[in-house]
Design an enzyme around this catalytic site. Sequence first.
Site, mmCIF file in Angstrom:
data_model
loop_
_atom_site.group_PDB
_atom_site.id
_atom_site.type_symbol
_atom_site.label_atom_id
_atom_site.label_comp_id
_atom_site.label_asym_id
_atom_site.label_seq_id
_atom_site.Cartn_x
_atom_site.Cartn_y
_atom_site.Cartn_z
ATOM 1 N N CYS A 28 -1.636 5.995 1.223
ATOM 2 C CA CYS A 28 -2.639 7.045 1.201
ATOM 3 C C CYS A 28 -3.640 6.686 2.294
ATOM 4 C CB CYS A 28 -3.334 7.136 -0.161
ATOM 5 S SG CYS A 28 -4.398 5.744 -0.524
ATOM 6 N N CYS A 63 0.855 -1.188 0.000
ATOM 7 C CA CYS A 63 0.000 0.000 0.000
ATOM 8 C C CYS A 63 0.886 1.231 0.000
ATOM 9 C CB CYS A 63 -0.883 -0.017 1.234
ATOM 10 S SG CYS A 63 -1.772 1.508 1.521
#
Lengths: 203, 123
Positions: free
Chosen positions: A107, A104
């Site tokens: 964000c 990831c």
Amino acid sequence: MSTEHDHSHLSDTDLRVRALESLLTEKGLVDPAALDEIVDKYENKVGPRNGAQVVARAWVDPDFKKWLLEDGTAAIDSLGYTGTQGADMVVLENTSTVHNVTVCTLCSCYPWSVLGLPPAWYKSFPYRARLVKEPRAVLQEFGVELADSVEVRVWDSTAELRYLVLPERPAGTEGMTEYQLVDIVTRNSMIGTEKVAMPAGDA
Amino acid sequence: MANRSNIPTPEELPSLPRDEDGPVFREPWEAQAFAMTLKLYDGGHFTWPEWAECLALEITDAQDSGDPDLGDTYYLHWLKALERIVMQKGLLSEGDLVRRKNAWDKAAHATPHGEPILLPADG
């Protein structure tokens, strides 16, 4: 929490929490690693349970599994684990020939409705940077041994798409019920940094 | 950490929202607010009774204003109590919090969706 396409939006609550955290961090009163450690202590068992239920259902119900792989968002919604703020869920199946692992870019979008909160290492720069460059080495450090013939696929989450790995059902679990299976599915196995193991001494 | 800190175990905090397995956070911010409180307590910035009183006050206030208090608003009260106690203890001022909140809001609006939101250096 509304989402707009051209820019980011944080809720009033989120803004207040960020204000507190950034100010307290600057004053040396808290630090992000220590906060992660506290959250982990409370959350690592509970958080991924929703995802584990999705996986266990897919293992025992071939129709559900087919649906899950075709339309992860709808299949997961059907179990009541919504709250992904408009992002689509894509489910990636690990098999004897393909190993999926997710990363990831940090964000504010994360599939926490199924995976709980991200562990500290998942948010760390070394994991995010290295997984893309040398996934096999990183996986090995997590204890995932893969034959050379197994294809490794690394998936980078975006604001619009989050991923859930459907781990392989371990051999020897044929006699277990869906309910029992939920307990052996780990958070890391749904990120792809672990394989699901047979429970020890539970014959 | 467990050996040298005063951070309470989940069993020592029975009032937290939980399911059969233990405490539950519905959203990441709830966990962040929770962890910051425990860390400040661990650092000796307030005692647990002081915190409990502050949180109880927020919950009573909310109930008085009509919150049915079914658990879904628990961490909103927690967050308000945390803001209150850091101001009471002089760790941060209200002005600090308001200015920083506005800075985050501005940063969010200036950030393309999907990218990490960062504060500018002048914060």
